[in-house]
Design a protein around this motif. Structure first.
Motif, short mmCIF file in Angstrom:
data_model
loop_
_atom_site.label_atom_id
_atom_site.label_comp_id
_atom_site.label_asym_id
_atom_site.label_seq_id
_atom_site.Cartn_x
_atom_site.Cartn_y
_atom_site.Cartn_z
N MET A 14 -7.50 -34.29 6.89
CA MET A 14 -7.06 -33.45 7.76
C MET A 14 -6.43 -32.47 7.01
SD MET A 14 -8.42 -33.83 10.65
CE MET A 14 -9.70 -34.82 9.73
N LEU A 15 -5.61 -32.84 6.01
CA LEU A 15 -4.92 -31.82 5.27
C LEU A 15 -5.99 -30.72 4.58
CD1 LEU A 15 -2.24 -30.69 3.99
CD2 LEU A 15 -2.46 -32.37 2.19
N ILE A 16 -6.81 -31.42 3.88
CA ILE A 16 -7.96 -30.60 3.23
C ILE A 16 -8.72 -29.73 4.29
CG2 ILE A 16 -10.30 -30.90 2.19
CD1 ILE A 16 -9.29 -33.58 0.95
N MET A 17 -8.99 -30.19 5.44
CA MET A 17 -9.70 -29.33 6.37
C MET A 17 -8.39 -28.20 6.85
SD MET A 17 -11.72 -31.62 9.05
CE MET A 17 -12.37 -30.23 10.01
N GLY A 18 -7.32 -28.40 6.60
CA GLY A 18 -6.32 -27.12 6.99
C GLY A 18 -6.06 -26.27 5.94
N ILE A 19 -6.11 -26.62 4.76
CA ILE A 19 -6.03 -25.76 3.47
C ILE A 19 -7.37 -25.09 2.99
CG2 ILE A 19 -5.62 -26.03 0.92
CD1 ILE A 19 -3.76 -28.32 1.29
N VAL A 20 -8.41 -25.58 2.99
CA VAL A 20 -9.73 -25.05 2.58
C VAL A 20 -9.86 -23.55 3.35
CG1 VAL A 20 -12.23 -25.23 2.33
CG2 VAL A 20 -10.83 -26.91 1.69
N PRO A 21 -9.94 -23.57 4.74
CA PRO A 21 -10.00 -22.43 5.26
C PRO A 21 -9.01 -21.29 4.98
CG PRO A 21 -10.04 -24.01 6.90
CD PRO A 21 -9.34 -24.46 5.71
N ILE A 22 -7.95 -21.68 4.44
CA ILE A 22 -7.02 -20.53 3.68
C ILE A 22 -7.29 -20.25 2.48
CG2 ILE A 22 -4.36 -20.24 3.04
CD1 ILE A 22 -3.84 -22.63 5.31
N LEU A 23 -7.82 -21.11 1.50
CA LEU A 23 -7.92 -20.82 0.16
C LEU A 23 -9.58 -20.13 -0.04
CD1 LEU A 23 -6.44 -23.90 -1.65
CD2 LEU A 23 -5.61 -21.37 -1.31
N ALA A 24 -10.42 -20.47 0.82
CA ALA A 24 -11.84 -20.19 0.82
C ALA A 24 -12.16 -18.83 0.89
CB ALA A 24 -12.64 -20.97 1.90
N PRO A 25 -11.40 -17.95 1.77
CA PRO A 25 -11.79 -16.36 1.82
C PRO A 25 -11.14 -15.73 0.23
CG PRO A 25 -11.07 -17.02 3.71
CD PRO A 25 -10.71 -18.19 2.95
N VAL A 26 -10.21 -16.44 -0.09
CA VAL A 26 -9.58 -15.85 -1.52
C VAL A 26 -10.47 -15.96 -2.46
CG1 VAL A 26 -7.58 -15.87 -3.16
CG2 VAL A 26 -7.20 -16.08 -0.49
N LEU A 27 -11.12 -17.37 -2.44
CA LEU A 27 -11.97 -17.48 -3.48
C LEU A 27 -13.16 -16.69 -3.44
CD1 LEU A 27 -13.13 -19.24 -6.09
CD2 LEU A 27 -13.69 -21.07 -4.25
N GLY A 28 -13.75 -16.64 -2.03
CA GLY A 28 -14.99 -15.88 -1.63
C GLY A 28 -14.81 -14.34 -2.25
N ALA A 29 -13.73 -14.01 -1.98
CA ALA A 29 -13.43 -12.40 -2.38
C ALA A 29 -13.41 -12.40 -3.89
CB ALA A 29 -12.04 -11.65 -2.03
N TYR A 30 -12.78 -13.39 -4.58
CA TYR A 30 -13.03 -13.29 -6.05
C TYR A 30 -14.37 -13.22 -6.51
CZ TYR A 30 -12.42 -14.62 -10.91
OH TYR A 30 -12.63 -14.81 -12.44
N ILE A 31 -15.27 -14.26 -6.08
CA ILE A 31 -16.44 -14.50 -6.45
C ILE A 31 -17.26 -13.08 -6.02
CG2 ILE A 31 -18.74 -15.72 -6.10
CD1 ILE A 31 -16.91 -18.24 -5.82
N LEU A 32 -17.02 -12.50 -4.90
CA LEU A 32 -17.77 -11.42 -4.47
C LEU A 32 -17.49 -10.08 -5.39
CD1 LEU A 32 -19.21 -9.79 -2.03
CD2 LEU A 32 -16.87 -9.21 -1.24
N SER A 33 -16.29 -9.97 -6.04
CA SER A 33 -15.96 -8.96 -6.92
C SER A 33 -16.48 -9.23 -8.19
CB SER A 33 -14.55 -8.56 -7.02
OG SER A 33 -13.82 -9.74 -7.76
N TRP A 34 -16.80 -10.45 -8.66
CA TRP A 34 -17.35 -10.77 -9.85
C TRP A 34 -18.94 -10.94 -9.85
CZ3 TRP A 34 -18.18 -16.06 -11.97
CH2 TRP A 34 -18.40 -16.11 -13.53
N MET A 35 -19.42 -11.60 -8.79
CA MET A 35 -20.91 -11.92 -8.79
C MET A 35 -21.73 -11.40 -7.74
SD MET A 35 -20.55 -15.81 -9.83
CE MET A 35 -22.29 -16.24 -9.41
N GLY A 36 -20.78 -10.43 -6.79
CA GLY A 36 -21.80 -10.23 -5.60
C GLY A 36 -21.85 -11.32 -4.57
N TRP A 37 -22.24 -10.87 -3.23
CA TRP A 37 -22.21 -11.80 -2.25
C TRP A 37 -23.24 -13.06 -2.48
CZ3 TRP A 37 -26.57 -13.23 0.72
CH2 TRP A 37 -27.74 -12.27 0.67
N ARG A 38 -24.23 -12.59 -3.11
CA ARG A 38 -25.26 -13.70 -3.49
C ARG A 38 -24.49 -14.93 -4.30
NH1 ARG A 38 -30.15 -12.43 -1.46
NH2 ARG A 38 -30.61 -10.18 -1.34
N GLY A 39 -23.68 -14.42 -5.15
CA GLY A 39 -23.10 -15.30 -6.18
C GLY A 39 -22.11 -16.37 -5.13
#
Length: 190
Positions: free
Chosen positions: A142-167
């Motif tokens: 449950m802790l993992i399910m609570g933390i991942v939604p917080i960190l995932a958009p940050v990780l996604g934004a980083y990947i987006l800036s580096w590799m684009g949305w397909r990345g």
């Protein structure tokens, strides 16, 4: 008296169950920062891209109903193998999507594969631990399910800036492949 979890640390299979639990929230939230880029790239309206999220949630909700009975009937590993294979193929399809309709269909399939990670790890924990230790292990999930939604958009934004949305979807595909490999090496049938 020390619990088994405290005495032995976190076993590899439990870490795997945590990672499997994370794929649902990761797949939901990691691509959110990419909505404008997806709309622009696919020539779609923003509402069409937003529907890919609703489609994912619909696929996730419906597929959860089948994984419990499948895991009870065929064991825990076979449904996880099939679900992860579906998740990997659908994630790759998302990365290669030529239009928003194809992306939406792949998101439904991705969710149907990822839903196993929401259901089967709980059953595996209950099979391995008594009530007290199971409660501790489930609280970690449950802790993992609570933390991942917080960190995932940050990780996604980083990947987006580096590799684009397909990345983002390539990264999700690679995570699925890593989970499938780890499943074959770490998990024993419970």
């Amino acid at each position: 008296m020390r619990s088994k979890l405290a005495a032995i640390g976190l076993p590899g299979w439990l870490i795997l169950m945590g990672a499997l639990t994370a794929i649902g929230p990761l797949s939901i939230d990691m691509y959110l920062p990419a909505f404008p880029a997806i709309a622009s790239s696919l020539g779609a309206h923003s509402s069409e891209v937003e529907r890919t999220l609703a489609a994912y949630l619909l696929g996730m909700a419906s597929a959860q109903l089948i994984y419990g009975p499948l895991a009870d009937r065929f064991g825990r590993k076979p449904p996880l193998y099939g679900a992860l294979a579906l998740y990997i193929l659908a994630s790759a399809g998302c990365a290669l999507a030529p239009n928003v309709e194809f992306l939406t269909a792949c998101r439904v399939l991705q969710a149907m594969g990822g839903a196993a990670g929401m259901v089967i790890p709980r059953a595996v924990v209950r099979n391995h631990y008594s009530t007290h230790d199971a409660a501790r292990a489930l609280s970690m999930l449950m802790l993992i399910m609570g933390i991942v939604p917080i960190l995932a958009p940050v990780l996604g934004a980083y990947i987006l800036s580096w590799m684009g949305w397909r990345g983002i979807f390539v990264t999700i595909t690679l995570c699925g492949i890593a989970l499938l490999w780890t499943l074959s090496k770490v998990m024993v049938e419970s």
